[in-house]
Design an enzyme around this catalytic site. Sequence first.
Site, PDB file in Angstrom:
ATOM      1  N   ASN A 111     -27.427  38.866   2.854  1.00  0.00           N
ATOM      2  CA  ASN A 111     -25.977  38.712   2.721  1.00  0.00           C
ATOM      3  C   ASN A 111     -25.465  38.938   1.298  1.00  0.00           C
ATOM      4  OD1 ASN A 111     -26.809  36.364   1.528  1.00  0.00           O
ATOM      5  ND2 ASN A 111     -26.114  35.003   3.161  1.00  0.00           N
ATOM      6  N   ARG A 249     -22.693  28.637  -7.358  1.00  0.00           N
ATOM      7  CA  ARG A 249     -22.896  27.234  -7.025  1.00  0.00           C
ATOM      8  C   ARG A 249     -21.820  26.430  -7.723  1.00  0.00           C
ATOM      9  NH1 ARG A 249     -25.084  28.871  -3.283  1.00  0.00           N
ATOM     10  NH2 ARG A 249     -27.263  28.667  -2.669  1.00  0.00           N
ATOM     11  N   GLN A 278     -21.373  19.538  -0.056  1.00  0.00           N
ATOM     12  CA  GLN A 278     -20.991  20.365   1.095  1.00  0.00           C
ATOM     13  C   GLN A 278     -21.380  19.643   2.374  1.00  0.00           C
ATOM     14  OE1 GLN A 278     -20.877  24.891  -0.564  1.00  0.00           O
ATOM     15  NE2 GLN A 278     -22.481  24.386   0.822  1.00  0.00           N
ATOM     16  N   HIS A 297     -17.894  27.580   2.711  1.00  0.00           N
ATOM     17  CA  HIS A 297     -19.028  28.418   2.300  1.00  0.00           C
ATOM     18  C   HIS A 297     -19.277  29.520   3.353  1.00  0.00           C
ATOM     19  CE1 HIS A 297     -23.275  28.167   0.269  1.00  0.00           C
ATOM     20  NE2 HIS A 297     -22.849  29.404   0.379  1.00  0.00           N
TER      21      HIS A 297
HETATM   22  P1  NDP Z   1     -30.481  37.158  -8.140  1.00  0.00           P
HETATM   23  O1  NDP Z   1     -31.679  36.328  -8.395  1.00  0.00           O
HETATM   24  O2  NDP Z   1     -30.632  38.542  -7.634  1.00  0.00           O
HETATM   25  O3  NDP Z   1     -29.589  37.252  -9.470  1.00  0.00           O
HETATM   26  C1  NDP Z   1     -29.317  36.164 -10.284  1.00  0.00           C
HETATM   27  C2  NDP Z   1     -29.046  36.706 -11.666  1.00  0.00           C
HETATM   28  O4  NDP Z   1     -28.645  35.624 -12.508  1.00  0.00           O
HETATM   29  C3  NDP Z   1     -30.276  37.360 -12.308  1.00  0.00           C
HETATM   30  O5  NDP Z   1     -29.899  38.583 -12.868  1.00  0.00           O
HETATM   31  C4  NDP Z   1     -30.664  36.372 -13.375  1.00  0.00           C
HETATM   32  O6  NDP Z   1     -31.216  37.000 -14.506  1.00  0.00           O
HETATM   33  C5  NDP Z   1     -29.317  35.801 -13.751  1.00  0.00           C
HETATM   34  N1  NDP Z   1     -29.420  34.552 -14.481  1.00  0.00           N
HETATM   35  C6  NDP Z   1     -30.433  33.651 -14.495  1.00  0.00           C
HETATM   36  N2  NDP Z   1     -30.156  32.665 -15.360  1.00  0.00           N
HETATM   37  C7  NDP Z   1     -28.960  32.944 -15.921  1.00  0.00           C
HETATM   38  C8  NDP Z   1     -28.158  32.319 -16.885  1.00  0.00           C
HETATM   39  N3  NDP Z   1     -28.541  31.199 -17.481  1.00  0.00           N
HETATM   40  N4  NDP Z   1     -26.996  32.909 -17.224  1.00  0.00           N
HETATM   41  C9  NDP Z   1     -26.612  34.052 -16.651  1.00  0.00           C
HETATM   42  N5  NDP Z   1     -27.337  34.706 -15.722  1.00  0.00           N
HETATM   43  C10 NDP Z   1     -28.499  34.156 -15.357  1.00  0.00           C
HETATM   44  O7  NDP Z   1     -29.568  36.285  -7.177  1.00  0.00           O
HETATM   45  P2  NDP Z   1     -28.386  36.780  -6.220  1.00  0.00           P
HETATM   46  O8  NDP Z   1     -27.566  37.793  -6.929  1.00  0.00           O
HETATM   47  O9  NDP Z   1     -28.928  37.083  -4.888  1.00  0.00           O
HETATM   48  O10 NDP Z   1     -27.568  35.422  -6.076  1.00  0.00           O
HETATM   49  C11 NDP Z   1     -26.935  34.832  -7.211  1.00  0.00           C
HETATM   50  C12 NDP Z   1     -26.548  33.415  -6.861  1.00  0.00           C
HETATM   51  O11 NDP Z   1     -25.541  33.455  -5.854  1.00  0.00           O
HETATM   52  C13 NDP Z   1     -27.699  32.604  -6.216  1.00  0.00           C
HETATM   53  O12 NDP Z   1     -28.450  31.945  -7.197  1.00  0.00           O
HETATM   54  C14 NDP Z   1     -26.980  31.643  -5.356  1.00  0.00           C
HETATM   55  O13 NDP Z   1     -26.720  30.457  -6.078  1.00  0.00           O
HETATM   56  C15 NDP Z   1     -25.659  32.327  -5.036  1.00  0.00           C
HETATM   57  N6  NDP Z   1     -25.562  32.754  -3.643  1.00  0.00           N
HETATM   58  C16 NDP Z   1     -24.432  32.366  -2.969  1.00  0.00           C
HETATM   59  C17 NDP Z   1     -24.260  32.721  -1.655  1.00  0.00           C
HETATM   60  C18 NDP Z   1     -23.025  32.323  -0.932  1.00  0.00           C
HETATM   61  O14 NDP Z   1     -23.025  32.361   0.301  1.00  0.00           O
HETATM   62  N7  NDP Z   1     -21.956  31.955  -1.614  1.00  0.00           N
HETATM   63  C19 NDP Z   1     -25.282  33.497  -0.930  1.00  0.00           C
HETATM   64  C20 NDP Z   1     -26.378  33.931  -1.763  1.00  0.00           C
HETATM   65  C21 NDP Z   1     -26.506  33.532  -3.056  1.00  0.00           C
HETATM   66  P3  NDP Z   1     -32.828  37.161 -14.653  1.00  0.00           P
HETATM   67  O15 NDP Z   1     -33.253  38.034 -13.522  1.00  0.00           O
HETATM   68  O16 NDP Z   1     -32.983  37.768 -16.002  1.00  0.00           O
HETATM   69  O17 NDP Z   1     -33.382  35.765 -14.545  1.00  0.00           O
END
Ligand code: NDP
Length: 358
Positions: A111, A249, A278, A297
């Site tokens: 998703n 989050r 939630q 959500h």
């Molecule tokens: P990914 O793991 O693909 O991407 C997360 C990104 O955040 C990575 O590029 C990571 O960098 C970066 N990151 C890590 N730590 C930090 C920080 N301190 N500051 C800034 N960036 C940081 O996850 P997704 O893109 O799939 O999902 C992102 C978030 O979205 C999830 O963690 C989840 O909480 C949320 N989510 C929400 C959903 C919803 O239904 N609303 C559904 C799915 C996800 P690096 O790789 O260098 O660590």
Amino acid sequence: MPTPSALGFTPGHLLGCVSGELGLREFLEAQGHELVVTSDKDGPDSVFERELPGAEVVISQPFWPAYLTAERIAKAPKLKLALTAGIGSDHVDLDAAIRAGVTVAEVTYSNSLSVAEHAVMQILTLVRNFLPAHEWVVNGGWNIADAASRSYDLEGMDVGVIGAGRIGQAVLRRLAPFGVRLHYFSPMRLPTDVEHELGTAFHPDAGSLARSVDVVSLHAPLHPQTYHLFDREMINSMRRGSYIVNTARAEITVRDDVVEALESGQLAGYAGDVWYPQPPETDHPWRSMPHQAMTPHVSGTTLSAQARYAAGTREVLEDFLAGRHIREAYLIVEGGELAGTGAKSYTAGAGVEAGRGA
Ligand code: NDP
């Protein structure tokens, strides 16, 4: 895309609910397994708690999760697999799962684009002042000036994402054609050719990005470095009248600091689909704060996404039940340690209580 041997459902049907059962019943019962589906999952007398002692697999969704805390994992001695139908397993205490040798898996990618579309929609909803304009129509009015008084073009704005992973990059790609100036901060810098392709500027930290944009979209995981990142100080460092969209989050922001900034005008709008807790209380201040476009959500559970995560859930179950290795991309915890996608996206022993803000 998931690759189960067959589908027990019709794509487009409602699957992510008690009656939809993720289309799993026939498949599981044909193999002699018992499937218990319930939304009664809170409190010691809930169906979920009653079934835990005999459960070998727990399947939950992040949108209204069954929290698998350390206490609950201790009550489930037969538990072998905690499977998230969707993405985001922080409703599972990963440290406890590691200690108990429980495999944790989720349907990676199922998703991500759905969430990215939702974030772009909410950015436009805020910037164009869509919801108040729509309400004038519903209420029989034609108040052009009232509807337009907070409405801008997105074009020409500075828009940034925090976290350029699967969702964050998809948001950048979808925003590029709007003629905005794109910015991002992520611990790992994107390859130069991707930065050039998107025309996006890298920032060395979240604070630098926050100070440089009109709109920030949050796409980083919740962990100690992002917990309460957008507090009063960070929000006040932003341009007056900025917007925040948070589909990552809830606890990456500070609840009451967001409300205060909307009331003072420091923030022109806040939207997202993630809350803490939630479901939120009926009097949660984000339900009634001004200039918001919150949804429950739902960003990752469109009917299109449901077909993908239901298929992925079945694929994981097929492999698990046949004793085959679960696809690496779906693994979060295996063999007592973070594995697969979990090793890249999650932090064991992170100190931010598992199960919060899923
Ligand atoms: P990914 O793991 O693909 O991407 C997360 C990104 O955040 C990575 O590029 C990571 O960098 C970066 N990151 C890590 N730590 C930090 C920080 N301190 N500051 C800034 N960036 C940081 O996850 P997704 O893109 O799939 O999902 C992102 C978030 O979205 C999830 O963690 C989840 O909480 C949320 N989510 C929400 C959903 C919803 O239904 N609303 C559904 C799915 C996800 P690096 O790789 O260098 O660590």
